[in-house]
Design a protein around this motif. Structure first.
Motif, PDB file in Angstrom:
ATOM      1  N   UNK A  82      33.850 -10.498 -31.379  1.00 21.84           N
ATOM      2  CA  UNK A  82      34.195 -11.255 -30.150  1.00 21.84           C
ATOM      3  C   UNK A  82      33.593 -10.699 -28.780  1.00 21.84           C
TER       4      UNK A  82
ATOM      5  N   UNK B 282      29.891 -11.905 -29.354  1.00 21.49           N
ATOM      6  CA  UNK B 282      29.775 -13.350 -29.067  1.00 21.49           C
ATOM      7  C   UNK B 282      29.922 -13.566 -27.980  1.00 21.49           C
TER       8      UNK B 282
ATOM      9  N   UNK C 274      24.564  -9.267 -41.769  1.00 26.94           N
ATOM     10  CA  UNK C 274      25.910  -9.609 -41.735  1.00 26.94           C
ATOM     11  C   UNK C 274      25.951 -10.256 -40.363  1.00 26.94           C
TER      12      UNK C 274
ATOM     13  N   UNK D 222      24.636 -13.650 -39.659  1.00 26.75           N
ATOM     14  CA  UNK D 222      25.422 -14.755 -40.689  1.00 26.75           C
ATOM     15  C   UNK D 222      26.707 -15.033 -39.921  1.00 26.75           C
ATOM     16  N   UNK D 223      27.377 -14.328 -39.360  1.00 22.34           N
ATOM     17  CA  UNK D 223      28.380 -14.317 -38.374  1.00 22.34           C
ATOM     18  C   UNK D 223      27.923 -15.095 -37.040  1.00 22.34           C
TER      19      UNK D 223
ATOM     20  N   UNK E 217      25.554 -17.249 -36.714  1.00 27.82           N
ATOM     21  CA  UNK E 217      25.260 -18.328 -37.025  1.00 27.82           C
ATOM     22  C   UNK E 217      26.456 -19.353 -37.340  1.00 27.82           C
ATOM     23  N   UNK E 218      27.378 -18.967 -38.082  1.00 29.95           N
ATOM     24  CA  UNK E 218      28.560 -19.297 -38.626  1.00 29.95           C
ATOM     25  C   UNK E 218      29.436 -19.761 -37.450  1.00 29.95           C
ATOM     26  N   UNK E 219      29.354 -18.912 -36.655  1.00 29.46           N
ATOM     27  CA  UNK E 219      30.255 -18.966 -35.148  1.00 29.46           C
ATOM     28  C   UNK E 219      29.650 -20.071 -34.201  1.00 29.46           C
TER      29      UNK E 219
ATOM     30  N   UNK F 171      28.019 -22.686 -35.409  1.00 34.51           N
ATOM     31  CA  UNK F 171      28.337 -23.982 -36.122  1.00 34.51           C
ATOM     32  C   UNK F 171      29.674 -24.372 -35.966  1.00 34.51           C
ATOM     33  N   UNK F 172      30.617 -23.497 -35.883  1.00 36.37           N
ATOM     34  CA  UNK F 172      32.166 -23.926 -35.819  1.00 36.37           C
ATOM     35  C   UNK F 172      32.199 -24.069 -34.553  1.00 36.37           C
TER      36      UNK F 172
END
Lengths: 227, 688, 316
Positions: free
Chosen positions: A10, A13, A44, A47-48, A50-52, A54-55
């Motif tokens: 967090x 981010x 890792x 990937x987090x 990118x996914x974060x 995207x979400x």
């Protein structure tokens, strides 16, 4: 080695929320060995991120790279192209590496991805303990090779204190009382007499309280600027 | 062997013992690993790329690969040959384009046996036009003449040969070398090279009293007759002389002609018999009476017909120098009654085709002398291989010579030095360290289904029925992937010791004086270290292992999934999912919402891949792993639990609903249980 | 009585009593978590006459309270003798020496030297612990100031020296047990004049420790005040046994407190046990007094001192 712990995602981010082109940069030395700053963690974290994104419906580009030691000008110069192509770098090297990056690339925002915690090592797989406080004035010769500065909660010079029980430290039950260990070690070495002597207040001139500290090896200094 | 390379080079120079043991260097491990992953078509293609006769080879090969298989240390070897047969029987390859004849030279191959067919196959693939001249009216050589149909159905030969013909190879039957064609005639016809693979056509005979009597016949012609016609003239009491594979074939073939009794008289003791245990056992099982350690003294007869064999007891068969030199006990005579005596004591060459040809040298035992690497004879442009060179060789040894000669012919004609890397001498991965054997899970060998012994003797149908897909996959999953497991890149390894500490089989080590880890051939390919290595210095040597990455990518690239909601990716362990019928059921029922990513052990899946699935568009990720009691690698559950927990925490940190990422440990990766789990997840995701 | 025991160092009431061979009584007086001096005065009033000197804790268990020195002066003004406490947790050697000069100037004469409870246990666990020196070094530093008129750095004092009656703590129940008497010897060698021990419930073990102390002749070099404390309830006994570091509460004490608590007579039983402990430690050779630690229960002290027949306190 230098041990660092991963920062909560967090926090990472949040730090990077305004950037679109990010490089997650690993360091191939200490932090790789302690499983928080190596290529695996780079992948890792990337990937987090990118996914974060995207979400949250954000478009970001996350690059993954690593260098042998971020605390060397030459090694970070090797990845200049990748770095200068980014808005921000998430360096998962120790604080030394992060600063080298910041100094080398003043126009790029460099963020720390780990919390540099201590100098130590793994005592078993996945468990790391502090072993040295970098006090600059090593006393291990008199303490059976075990460091009370880094391993005693109160850095006692004349331990163990009254909180040592069953070999554990009063501050944390999972922490061995190093003074109890020193006692046992000196007992084994038939040097218990050492502990009868009062150790005078320690000279902290060389310690972390006097930073920044510097070391010069006259015989190795060359005129050429390496940065 | 390359000894000057870096440490890394040396590490990869080890090869699986099954591959090293094979005369043609068949990629046994790799096709088995493909079967284990249910990639049958690729497995077939891999076999075929090395082996022109897979169906036949999967049945009658003496499989030295299995003898060397490292599963011998834990329980029993992998049924490598049977797996090859499984591929040959059930899969084929459409030849979409016949290889273009790149070169003008034409090659003559004499004999359509294993050596000749292999040479023709490889030369055709290299771009040459080949013609095989065969004295019989059908292809296969000794496979067809000598091997009974109950062991090798003729369809198996025909299918393999048909494939070779599709490559453009022409076969001229009923053409005997030395009479119908000669060296000169071939040269005149414009053939640039000749490969002689005529085999050993003469059956050896005994130099004892009575061999000329009626009822004394020779083994291979007997077999040939039965193989071709299904009949032969024999009496009621048959005796086969010999202890090898042909003797067993003669005995078992004779049994199927329904005499009263079939016996075998073998010089060798039961242990010394030069054939596989399996064949002896099958023969005895079917009713053949074995007389071991008896030597023929003379054949007894009455009215010009054989009535029995007088034997002597054998003192020893091989002398102290281990040469064949049998000795007998004096006065140990006894008689085995028989009205038919089949001589199955080996084959010899018929060299009449050499008439007028002096340059080609011949050994004392009647075989041709060739250069051991190029298989060229002393006569320019003439090569030879197979039994005519080997004496008594196996099918794969014959094929190996054919293949080597083909390459040598190409190099000679093109003046090149093309090499087949597979012939490089590689060290076989050494035996499993004894201390490690207990750590490796024992996996029972799959039984070969066979025709019941009551049914067998009425016909010449194949006795071994072949593996089902289920059995084949399960058998293939026993393979330990020797020599193709995890590998440490010295340049990347930081010596963190993680692999050393976490390997369930205690394989990785940092040797004294080394700074990087080393993983030897005992690696079981569980992949835990590959995932946990912080420096990403460990990878699989085998290109077959994608750790689920490519499979995931492929699953999500399917255009059909566009708009499917919810779309669930199910990562599952292929070791726990071998039941063919059920897997189909699952795929059909769930095909719309669930894509399955199978991995041989989920311990090799990096948690990042679960994130990747979401990144690439999955709405849910379902991990179904085996419980420890069924885990092929014994204890992966703990690791999978940790990683999925870590992933779940991460995802919840990103604000993702916990219902989107689920992990279940179940005994089987198929069946009702997994269906329920998947359906529930679909329902749950619909409600989010 | 050997020479250094009769040689008055500070002139405090406690020192004089001990040197005259009287059985001393000290107790604890916790400063308030606020700036109200009346709270101290109230406690001083309760305790006055029931002890010879009273320990004013220095942010005990790392919880912020009024400073020990300031509180000490208030106590003194109330006509009661304080023992101020100094820990190494919150001050480096500069601050410690500075505060001690001030304390002496304010007329404070008894000083207990401690390393201090770790900040982790307190109300500011995120604070940076100092721990520049440890308790042994602190004792030595105070002695150097007093006897050699030098600062820890070796520089001389420019004006008069602080004259403290130097106290130290020791825990007979900590590990390694064999080292505990040796550590006491270190503190004596560093300059401790009196010792207040950890709270005693395990008489047997305390006795064992005192035997070692006596065998080394330490009881003749220092005044040992045995630490005692009344338990309030079984819950408190349990807390002491399991959560207070270095505390040894035997099973027998635990079961007595459990039974009494069940009968709602916890306090009575606690005081009874405390009196028994006082009775027994008085009999042990080398015990020069008792130190009653009735944490936030100062009212219990008069009752205990009276029932232990230690009242009224002698004068010198």
């Amino acid at each position: 080695m230098i041990v660092a712990a991963s920062k909560p995602f967090q926090e990472i981010k949040q730090m990077l929320s305004e950037f679109r082109k990010i490089c997650v940069l690993g360091c191939g030395s200490c932090v790789t060995i302690c499983h928080t700053g190596g290529e695996k963690q780079v992948a890792e974290l990337a990937a987090q991120l990118r996914l974060s994104a995207k979400l949250e419906g954000r478009q970001i580009e996350v690059k993954e790279d690593s260098t042998l030691r971020q605390c060397e000008w030459e090694f970070i110069d090797n990845i200049r192209e990748v770095i200068e192509d980014c808005d921000a770098v998430l360096s998962i090297a120790c604080g030394v590496g992060v600063q080298y990056m910041a100094e080398k690339f003043p126009k790029i925002r460099i963020f720390p991805g780990v919390n540099t915690t201590f100098m130590g090592g793994p005592t078993e797989q996945g468990i790391f303990w502090e072993r040295c406080a970098g006090c600059g004035n090593c006393i291990l010769a008199t303490t059976g090779g075990l460091c009370p500065v880094s391993r005693c909660a109160k850095s006692l010079m004349n331990g163990p204190c009254g909180g040592s029980q069953n070999g554990r430290c009063e501050v944390s039950q999972e922490t061995p009382c190093v003074w109890n260990q020193i006692y046992d070690q000196l007992d084994t070495q038939q040097l218990l007499k050492t502990m009868e002597t009062i150790v005078p207040p320690k000279d902290w001139t060389t310690g972390a309280e006097n930073h920044p500290r510097k070391m010069v090896l006259e015989h190795l200094v060359v005129k050429k600027q390496i940065n | 062997m390359n000894t000057t390379g870096t440490k890394s080079d040396k590490k990869t120079d080890e090869e699986a013992p099954c591959i090293v043991a094979c005369p043609i260097r068949q990629d046994a491990r790799d096709y088995i690993q493909l079967i284990a992953r249910r990639r049958f078509q690729e497995a077939y293609q891999l076999v075929r790329s090395r082996n022109p006769l897979p169906s036949a080879c999967g049945r009658i090969c003496t499989h030295p690969c299995e003898t060397k298989c490292r599963r011998n240390s834990t329980e029993t070897p992998i049924a490598i040959a049977w797996l090859k047969r499984f591929l040959g029987d059930n899969f084929s390859e459409e030849i979409s384009k016949i290889p273009i004849e790149k070169y003008p030279e034409r090659i003559a191959i004499i004999g359509a046996g294993p050596a000749g067919l292999a040479a023709a196959n490889d030369l055709a693939l290299l771009g040459y036009s080949c013609t095989i001249f065969e004295s019989n009216s059908t292809p296969g050589g000794m496979l067809r003449m000598g091997v009974p149909t109950y062991r090798l159905p003729r369809m198996a030969i025909d299918n393999d040969v048909e494939f070779i013909k599709k490559l453009g190879v022409e076969i001229k039957y009923n053409t005997t070398f030395g009479t119908d064609i000669t060296f000169d005639s071939l040269k005149k016809e414009g053939f640039s090279a000749i490969f002689i693979g005529v085999g050993l056509l003469e059956s050896r005979t005994l130099n004892i009293e009575g061999v000329q009597l009626d009822g004394v016949i020779r083994g291979v012609p007997f077999l040939h007759e039965v193989n071709t016609t299904g009949r032969a003239h024999i009496g009621k009491n048959v005796l086969v002389i010999g202890g090898g594979a042909v003797a067993m074939d003669c005995a078992r073939t004779a049994l199927r002609l329904k005499p009263d009794k079939v016996s075998v008289a073998s010089l060798e003791s039961r242990k010394e018999m030069p054939t596989t245990d399996f064949e002896i056992e099958e023969a005895v099982h079917e009713g053949v009476i074995l007389h071991n350690s008896v030597g023929p003294k003379r054949i007894l007869g009455k009215d010009g017909r054989a009535t029995g064999l007088e034997t002597l007891k054998v003192k020893y068969v091989f002398d102290e120098q281990k040469r064949f030199n049998p000795a007998f006990y004096d006065g140990s005579e006894s008689v085995i009654d028989a009205d038919t005596i089949i001589l199955a004591i080996g084959q010899a060459s018929d060299l009449s085709f050499l008439k007028g040809q002096e340059r080609i040298q011949v050994t004392r035992s009647g075989t041709l002398v060739v250069n051991p690497t190029t298989f060229s004879t002393a006569l320019h442009g003439v090569y030879a291989g197979g039994d005519i060179v080997l004496g008594r060789g196996t099918m794969t040894e014959g094929m190996a010579q054919g293949k080597k000669a083909a390459l040598a012919i190409h190099n000679a004609l093109r003046n090149t030095t093309l090499k087949d890397e597979k012939w490089n001498n590689k060290t076989a991965v050494s035996d499993i360290a004894p201390s490690r054997i207990a750590l490796i899970k024992k996996e029972q060998k799959q039984e070969m289904p066979t025709m019941s012994s009551e049914k067998r003797l009425d016909n010449f149908d194949e006795v071994e029925l072949g593996f089902s897909i289920n059995a084949a996959v399960k058998e293939a999953q026993r393979c330990m992937n020797c020599g193709a497991g995890a590998f440490v890149d010295d340049n990347l390894c930081v010596g963190c010791l993680t692999c050393v500490r976490i390997c369930p089989f205690e394989v990785p080590e940092i040797k004294k004086g080394d700074t990087t880890a080393y993983i030897n051939g005992d690696c079981q390919s569980c992949g835990l270290c590959v995932v946990e290595c912080p420096a990403r210095a460990i990878s699989f040597k085998t290109p077959l292992e994608d750790q689920g990455k490519d499979t995931l990518q492929a699953a999500l690239q399917d255009t059909f999934i566009q708009g499917v909601k919810p779309l669930i990716i199910n990562f599952y362990c292929q070791y726990g999912a071998y039941n063919e019928d059920k897997i189909d059921t699952i795929n059909n029922l769930l095909f719309f919402h669930v894509r399955r990513v199978g991995v041989l052990g989920l311990g090799k899946v990096d948690p990042s891949l679960y994130l990747k699935a979401f990144e690439l568009g999955a709405h849910g990720v379902l991990v179904t792993a085996c419980k420890d009691d069924t885990c092929h690698f014994c204890k992966e559950q703990e690791w999978i639990e940790r990683r999925t927990k870590f992933t779940a925490q991460l995802l919840s940190g990103l604000g993702m609903d916990a219902r989107r990422f689920k992990t279940h440990f179940i005994s089987s990766q198929n069946g009702k249980e997994i269906l329920d789990i998947a359906f529930n997840m679909i329902e749950e995701l619909r409600n989010i | 009585m050997i020479e250094n025991r009769s040689d008055i160092k500070s002139g405090s009431n406690l020192e004089k009593l001990l040197r005259s061979g009287k059985f001393a009584v000290t107790a604890e007086l916790g400063p308030p978590r606020g700036a109200d001096r009346s709270a101290i005065e109230k406690k001083a009033k309760i305790l006055k006459g029931y002890g010879d000197a009273f320990n004013i804790t220095d942010c005990q268990t790392a919880v912020v309270r009024m400073s020990s020195i300031a509180s000490g002066r208030i106590v003194l003004d109330a006509g009661v003798e304080p023992i101020i406490q100094m820990t190494c947790r919150d001050r480096n050697r500069i601050a410690i020496q500075s505060d001690l000069l001030g304390a002496a100037a304010l007329g404070l004469k008894n000083l207990l030297c401690l390393t201090g409870d770790h900040q982790k246990f307190g109300d500011h666990p995120m604070a940076k612990g100092v721990f520049d020196i440890d308790s042994v070094q602190l004792i030595q530093m105070v002695k150097t100031l007093r006897d050699e008129k030098r600062f820890q750095s070796g520089q001389e004092l420019k004006a008069s020296e602080p004259k403290f009656f130097i106290g130290a703590a020791e825990n007979p129940f900590a590990d390694p047990f064999k080292f505990r008497a040796v550590r006491l010897a270190k503190k004596i060698a560093a300059g401790a004049d009196f010792i207040q021990t950890q709270i005693i419930y395990n008489i047997k073990k305390f006795h064992e420790w005192m035997n070692m102390v006596a065998d080394m002749g330490l009881h003749e070099k220092v005044f040992i005040l045995a630490g005692v404390a009344p338990l309030k309830s079984a819950g408190m006994a349990k807390h002491m046994k399991h959560n207070v570091p270095g505390m040894d509460v035997p099973d027998e004490v635990m079961s007595r407190m459990t039974a009494a608590s069940a009968a709602k007579k916890g306090k009575e039983e606690g005081i009874k046990i405390c009196l028994e402990v006082i009775e027994q430690v008085r009999e042990i050779r080398g015990v020069a007094g008792v130190h009653v630690m009735a944490v936030e229960w100062e009212e219990a002290v008069p009752e205990i001192i009276q029932q232990a027949r230690l009242f009224p306190r002698p004068t010198v």
